[in-house]
Scaffold this motif. Structure first.
Motif, PDB file in Angstrom:
ATOM      1  N   TYR A  17       0.889  -1.014  -0.012  1.00 11.55           N
ATOM      2  CA  TYR A  17       0.150   0.135  -0.345  1.00 11.55           C
ATOM      3  C   TYR A  17       1.019   1.266  -0.032  1.00 11.55           C
ATOM      4  N   ASP A  18       1.881   1.313   0.878  1.00 16.28           N
ATOM      5  CA  ASP A  18       2.843   2.389   0.950  1.00 16.28           C
ATOM      6  C   ASP A  18       3.560   3.090  -0.402  1.00 16.28           C
ATOM      7  N   THR A  19       4.008   2.038  -1.074  1.00 15.15           N
ATOM      8  CA  THR A  19       4.413   2.471  -2.096  1.00 15.15           C
ATOM      9  C   THR A  19       3.537   2.930  -4.483  1.00 15.15           C
ATOM     10  N   LEU A  20       2.103   2.196  -3.758  1.00 11.51           N
ATOM     11  CA  LEU A  20       1.204   2.381  -4.984  1.00 11.51           C
ATOM     12  C   LEU A  20       1.890   3.564  -5.177  1.00 11.51           C
ATOM     13  N   PRO A  21       1.106   4.357  -6.578  1.00 11.62           N
ATOM     14  CA  PRO A  21       0.781   5.670  -7.056  1.00 11.62           C
ATOM     15  C   PRO A  21      -0.616   6.287  -6.588  1.00 11.62           C
ATOM     16  N   TYR A  22      -0.922   8.092  -6.403  1.00  7.25           N
ATOM     17  CA  TYR A  22      -2.322   8.089  -6.605  1.00  7.25           C
ATOM     18  C   TYR A  22      -2.865   8.287  -8.196  1.00  7.25           C
ATOM     19  N   ARG A  23      -3.982   7.970  -8.554  1.00  8.51           N
ATOM     20  CA  ARG A  23      -4.780   7.947  -9.929  1.00  8.51           C
ATOM     21  C   ARG A  23      -4.944   9.192  -9.663  1.00  8.51           C
ATOM     22  N   TRP A  89      -3.283  20.083  -7.476  1.00  7.35           N
ATOM     23  CA  TRP A  89      -3.511  18.929  -6.782  1.00  7.35           C
ATOM     24  C   TRP A  89      -3.849  18.285  -5.787  1.00  7.35           C
ATOM     25  N   LEU A  90      -5.178  17.697  -5.323  1.00  7.65           N
ATOM     26  CA  LEU A  90      -5.917  17.893  -4.143  1.00  7.65           C
ATOM     27  C   LEU A  90      -5.536  16.205  -4.157  1.00  7.65           C
ATOM     28  N   SER A  91      -5.602  15.711  -3.112  1.00  6.69           N
ATOM     29  CA  SER A  91      -5.635  13.424  -3.195  1.00  6.69           C
ATOM     30  C   SER A  91      -6.417  13.129  -1.336  1.00  6.69           C
ATOM     31  N   TYR A  92      -6.796  11.876  -2.070  1.00  8.25           N
ATOM     32  CA  TYR A  92      -7.118  11.415  -0.673  1.00  8.25           C
ATOM     33  C   TYR A  92      -6.867  10.435  -0.717  1.00  8.25           C
ATOM     34  N   ASP A  93      -6.099   8.843   0.443  1.00  4.92           N
ATOM     35  CA  ASP A  93      -5.876   8.091   0.652  1.00  4.92           C
ATOM     36  C   ASP A  93      -7.222   7.421   0.812  1.00  4.92           C
ATOM     37  N   LEU A  94      -7.234   6.265  -0.165  1.00  2.43           N
ATOM     38  CA  LEU A  94      -8.203   4.796   0.447  1.00  2.43           C
ATOM     39  C   LEU A  94      -7.597   3.773   1.321  1.00  2.43           C
ATOM     40  N   PRO A  95      -8.414   4.081   2.202  1.00  2.00           N
ATOM     41  CA  PRO A  95      -8.794   2.600   3.622  1.00  2.00           C
ATOM     42  C   PRO A  95      -7.390   1.485   2.817  1.00  2.00           C
ATOM     43  N   GLY A 105      -6.199  -2.475  -7.577  1.00  2.00           N
ATOM     44  CA  GLY A 105      -5.650  -2.101  -6.422  1.00  2.00           C
ATOM     45  C   GLY A 105      -4.293  -1.888  -6.607  1.00  2.00           C
ATOM     46  N   LYS A 106      -4.191  -0.858  -7.636  1.00  2.00           N
ATOM     47  CA  LYS A 106      -2.961  -0.311  -9.001  1.00  2.00           C
ATOM     48  C   LYS A 106      -2.620   0.655  -8.033  1.00  2.00           C
ATOM     49  N   TYR A 107      -3.989   1.234  -7.212  1.00  2.00           N
ATOM     50  CA  TYR A 107      -3.459   3.020  -6.506  1.00  2.00           C
ATOM     51  C   TYR A 107      -4.067   3.321  -5.080  1.00  2.00           C
ATOM     52  N   ARG A 108      -3.480   3.982  -4.353  1.00  2.00           N
ATOM     53  CA  ARG A 108      -3.519   4.117  -2.667  1.00  2.00           C
ATOM     54  C   ARG A 108      -4.360   5.181  -2.422  1.00  2.00           C
ATOM     55  N   GLY A 109      -4.994   5.836  -3.979  1.00  2.00           N
ATOM     56  CA  GLY A 109      -6.404   6.844  -3.918  1.00  2.00           C
ATOM     57  C   GLY A 109      -6.175   7.387  -5.050  1.00  2.00           C
ATOM     58  N   GLN A 110      -6.533   8.519  -5.257  1.00  2.00           N
ATOM     59  CA  GLN A 110      -6.832   9.694  -5.878  1.00  2.00           C
ATOM     60  C   GLN A 110      -6.109  10.781  -5.575  1.00  2.00           C
ATOM     61  N   GLU A 111      -6.291  11.699  -7.007  1.00  2.00           N
ATOM     62  CA  GLU A 111      -5.336  13.409  -6.777  1.00  2.00           C
ATOM     63  C   GLU A 111      -5.948  14.123  -7.501  1.00  2.00           C
ATOM     64  N   VAL A 151     -18.003  10.395   3.103  1.00  2.00           N
ATOM     65  CA  VAL A 151     -16.842   8.835   3.531  1.00  2.00           C
ATOM     66  C   VAL A 151     -16.052   9.467   4.479  1.00  2.00           C
ATOM     67  N   PRO A 152     -15.999   9.162   5.513  1.00  2.00           N
ATOM     68  CA  PRO A 152     -14.404   9.551   6.259  1.00  2.00           C
ATOM     69  C   PRO A 152     -13.647   9.760   5.807  1.00  2.00           C
ATOM     70  N   PHE A 153     -13.252   8.906   4.598  1.00  2.00           N
ATOM     71  CA  PHE A 153     -12.018   8.505   4.093  1.00  2.00           C
ATOM     72  C   PHE A 153     -11.838  10.026   3.567  1.00  2.00           C
ATOM     73  N   LYS A 154     -12.750  10.913   2.512  1.00  2.00           N
ATOM     74  CA  LYS A 154     -12.310  11.562   1.847  1.00  2.00           C
ATOM     75  C   LYS A 154     -12.673  12.959   2.760  1.00  2.00           C
ATOM     76  N   ARG A 155     -12.908  12.839   4.052  1.00  2.00           N
ATOM     77  CA  ARG A 155     -13.183  14.425   4.307  1.00  2.00           C
ATOM     78  C   ARG A 155     -12.217  15.280   4.655  1.00  2.00           C
ATOM     79  N   PRO A 156     -11.165  14.280   4.540  1.00  2.00           N
ATOM     80  CA  PRO A 156     -10.223  16.187   4.248  1.00  2.00           C
ATOM     81  C   PRO A 156      -9.780  16.386   3.116  1.00  2.00           C
ATOM     82  N   LEU A 157     -10.326  15.235   2.077  1.00  2.00           N
ATOM     83  CA  LEU A 157      -9.900  16.438   0.881  1.00  2.00           C
ATOM     84  C   LEU A 157     -10.908  17.199   0.663  1.00  2.00           C
ATOM     85  N   TYR A 158     -12.287  16.388   0.919  1.00  2.00           N
ATOM     86  CA  TYR A 158     -13.743  17.485   1.014  1.00  2.00           C
ATOM     87  C   TYR A 158     -13.026  18.861   1.702  1.00  2.00           C
TER      88      TYR A 158
END
Length: 170
Positions: A17-23, A89-95, A105-111, A151-158
């Protein structure tokens, strides 16, 4: 241990997970003339999981082109005007457990590059039942409190989106 379980265990071992890029993707804050923002309830999430339109950037597409495409695909809206875009660019991490399955499984989240649009049409133009529907319901919401619906994991982005575009709300 069966062959399939061994393969999955080996695959899980390689997946980090830690080495995955952002989509790369885009997000859209669509404001109506009253200064409220469009939010929609996701079809694939149990319980309340509202969000603003967003999506990936197709190969050869600019972020702004992707925003116009996603706006139309997800809402049916074509009557809109661009007001502004986020500075960066603003990003969020998926759980991690969701990152393992979403996008293969290619990305840790989105940018994402975010855009603010003003809706210039009538509410009857909005159609969330397009070719590939993602939403079950939609509404106009108070932009300053939109983070409470997400959803809680997107709150910092929002929260960053609200800071960037908050002056556009009434």
């Amino acid at each position: 241990m069966g062959k399939d379980k061994k393969k999955q265990k080996a695959k899980d071992k390689k997946w980090n997970y830690d080495t995955l890029p952002y989509r790369r993707g885009i997000g859209i804050a669509l404001f109506n003339p009253a200064g409220r923002v469009f939010v929609a309830q996701r079809l694939d999430s149990p319980g309340p999981a509202w969000q603003m339109p967003q999506g990936g950037i197709d190969k050869g597409e600019t972020p702004l082109d992707a925003a116009w495409r996603e706006l139309h695909e997800e809402t049916g809206v074509t009557s809109a005007e661009l007001i502004m875009e986020s500075e960066g660019w603003l990003s969020y991490d998926l759980p991690a457990e969701l990152a393992k399955t979403l996008w293969k499984g290619k990305y840790r989240g989105q940018e994402q590059k975010w855009y603010a649009f003003r809706f210039t049409g009538e509410d009857s133009e909005i159609d969330i039942e397009g070719e590939h529907p993602e939403f079950s319901a939609w509404k106009w919401a108070d932009f300053r409190t939109v983070t409470e619906l997400i959803v809680p994991f997107k709150r910092p982005l929002y929260q960053k989106v609200v800071l960037a575009f908050g002056h556009l709300a009434k």
